[in-house]
Design an enzyme around this catalytic site. Structure first.
Site, mmCIF file in Angstrom:
data_model
loop_
_atom_site.group_PDB
_atom_site.id
_atom_site.type_symbol
_atom_site.label_atom_id
_atom_site.label_comp_id
_atom_site.label_asym_id
_atom_site.label_seq_id
_atom_site.Cartn_x
_atom_site.Cartn_y
_atom_site.Cartn_z
ATOM 1 N N GLY A 296 0.789 -1.231 0.000
ATOM 2 C CA GLY A 296 0.000 0.000 0.000
ATOM 3 C C GLY A 296 0.818 1.276 0.000
ATOM 4 O O GLY A 296 0.403 2.287 0.581
ATOM 5 N N SER A 297 1.956 1.284 -0.689
ATOM 6 C CA SER A 297 2.760 2.514 -0.680
ATOM 7 C C SER A 297 2.066 3.643 -1.451
ATOM 8 O O SER A 297 2.214 4.821 -1.100
ATOM 9 C CB SER A 297 4.170 2.255 -1.220
ATOM 10 O OG SER A 297 4.159 2.000 -2.600
ATOM 11 N N GLU B 55 4.995 7.080 -9.346
ATOM 12 C CA GLU B 55 3.627 6.714 -8.951
ATOM 13 C C GLU B 55 3.207 7.513 -7.721
ATOM 14 O O GLU B 55 2.079 8.014 -7.639
ATOM 15 C CB GLU B 55 3.537 5.217 -8.643
ATOM 16 C CG GLU B 55 3.741 4.324 -9.843
ATOM 17 C CD GLU B 55 3.575 2.843 -9.505
ATOM 18 O OE1 GLU B 55 2.669 2.494 -8.740
ATOM 19 O OE2 GLU B 55 4.373 2.029 -10.012
ATOM 20 N N HIS C 95 -1.279 2.051 -12.987
ATOM 21 C CA HIS C 95 -0.648 0.904 -13.641
ATOM 22 C C HIS C 95 0.813 1.262 -13.932
ATOM 23 O O HIS C 95 1.087 2.347 -14.450
ATOM 24 C CB HIS C 95 -1.392 0.566 -14.936
ATOM 25 C CG HIS C 95 -0.811 -0.636 -15.619
ATOM 26 N ND1 HIS C 95 -1.006 -1.916 -15.139
ATOM 27 C CD2 HIS C 95 -0.025 -0.759 -16.714
ATOM 28 C CE1 HIS C 95 -0.358 -2.763 -15.914
ATOM 29 N NE2 HIS C 95 0.241 -2.092 -16.876
ATOM 30 N N ASP D 185 -6.705 -2.621 -17.361
ATOM 31 C CA ASP D 185 -5.647 -1.629 -17.603
ATOM 32 C C ASP D 185 -5.918 -0.792 -18.854
ATOM 33 O O ASP D 185 -5.041 -0.583 -19.712
ATOM 34 C CB ASP D 185 -4.271 -2.323 -17.692
ATOM 35 C CG ASP D 185 -3.921 -3.027 -16.400
ATOM 36 O OD1 ASP D 185 -4.341 -2.551 -15.335
ATOM 37 O OD2 ASP D 185 -3.253 -4.071 -16.453
HETATM 38 C C1 GRF Z 1 2.421 -0.489 -7.912
HETATM 39 O O1 GRF Z 1 3.538 -0.565 -8.742
HETATM 40 C C2 GRF Z 1 1.186 -0.386 -8.735
HETATM 41 O O2 GRF Z 1 1.328 0.392 -9.859
HETATM 42 C C3 GRF Z 1 1.019 -1.828 -9.092
HETATM 43 O O3 GRF Z 1 1.267 -2.543 -7.938
HETATM 44 C C4 GRF Z 1 2.187 -1.806 -7.173
HETATM 45 C C5 GRF Z 1 1.539 -1.589 -5.848
HETATM 46 O O4 GRF Z 1 2.390 -1.032 -4.922
HETATM 47 N N1 GRF Z 1 -0.114 -2.141 -9.849
HETATM 48 P P1 GRF Z 1 1.832 -0.480 -3.551
HETATM 49 O O5 GRF Z 1 0.985 -1.579 -2.921
HETATM 50 O O6 GRF Z 1 1.031 0.749 -3.832
HETATM 51 O O7 GRF Z 1 3.043 -0.226 -2.741
#
Ligand code: GRF
Length: 198
Positions: free
Chosen positions: A12-13, A171, A106, A142
């Site tokens: 969940g970053s 992200e 994504h 996606d």
């Molecule tokens: C991220 O790279 C997101 O784009 C992908 O899964 C990963 C999730 O990371 N689909 P987090 O759980 O938000 O740390």
């Protein structure tokens, strides 16, 4: 105040980045995970955010899980549902229910590389740029109107891990910005195009 419900499956970053952005006008109403052991759930609970664990393995079908998931989400009266590393294929009925009010992030420059293993696929394809995309969710995986994209270079000595790290930093910048644009009512969807107003 706009209610935001965030769905996660793991660390969940991205969810943390959205919470920590403290977006004016955005209330993080709940964080919901399909895995009871998702690390991000504990992080959210420690900060006083409502959390729900809904184990998809306890449901006989994808439809049954999605129906219960939608009921739990809707109990928080969301204006926007945010998929943040939510690793489930969603049923058409579910995506239709949240049409125009559900985001996904994504880790590729869509429409290139939908699906899994995006970073390795970008390296193997010889791409010089990789990146991430925030988009409105449609029934197609996606796919859907693109809100924001960010690109990073692919370096000669990149591995899947090093490229993923570089993309993830983008992200964490991009997703809060997209949520903020939605909350401020600045997004106008026209087919697959999203115009940014004001
Ligand atoms: C991220 O790279 C997101 O784009 C992908 O899964 C990963 C999730 O990371 N689909 P987090 O759980 O938000 O740390």
């Amino acid at each position: 105040m706009k209610n935001i419900v965030i769905l996660i499956s793991g660390r969940g970053s991205n969810m943390q980045a959205i919470v920590e952005a403290a977006i004016p006008g955005a209330h993080i109403a709940a964080v919901i995970a399909n895995r009871p052991d998702a690390a991000g759930l504990a992080w959210a609970a420690e900060r006083g955010i409502a959390t729900v664990a809904l184990d998809h393995k306890q449901y006989a079908s994808r439809e049954a899980f999605d129906t219960e998931l939608a009921a739990r989400i809707d109990s928080f009266q969301p204006d926007l549902v945010v998929l943040a590393g939510f690793m489930r294929i969603l049923t058409p009925a579910f995506t239709q229910h949240y049409a125009g009010r559900m985001f996904n992030i994504h880790p590729s420059l869509l429409p290139a590389f939908p699906g899994l293993h995006t970073h390795q696929r970008a390296i193997d394809a010889g791409c010089k740029l990789a990146g991430c995309t925030v988009h409105f969710v449609t029934a197609e995986l996606d796919h859907g109107p693109i809100v924001f994209q960010a690109a990073v270079p692919v370096l000669d000595d990149d591995t899947e891990t090093s490229l993923a790290q570089r993309v993830l930093a983008e992200e964490h910048r991009l997703y809060p910005a997209a949520v903020q644009a939605f909350v401020e009512g600045r997004l106008e969807v026209d087919g697959l195009r999203v115009r940014h107003l004001g």
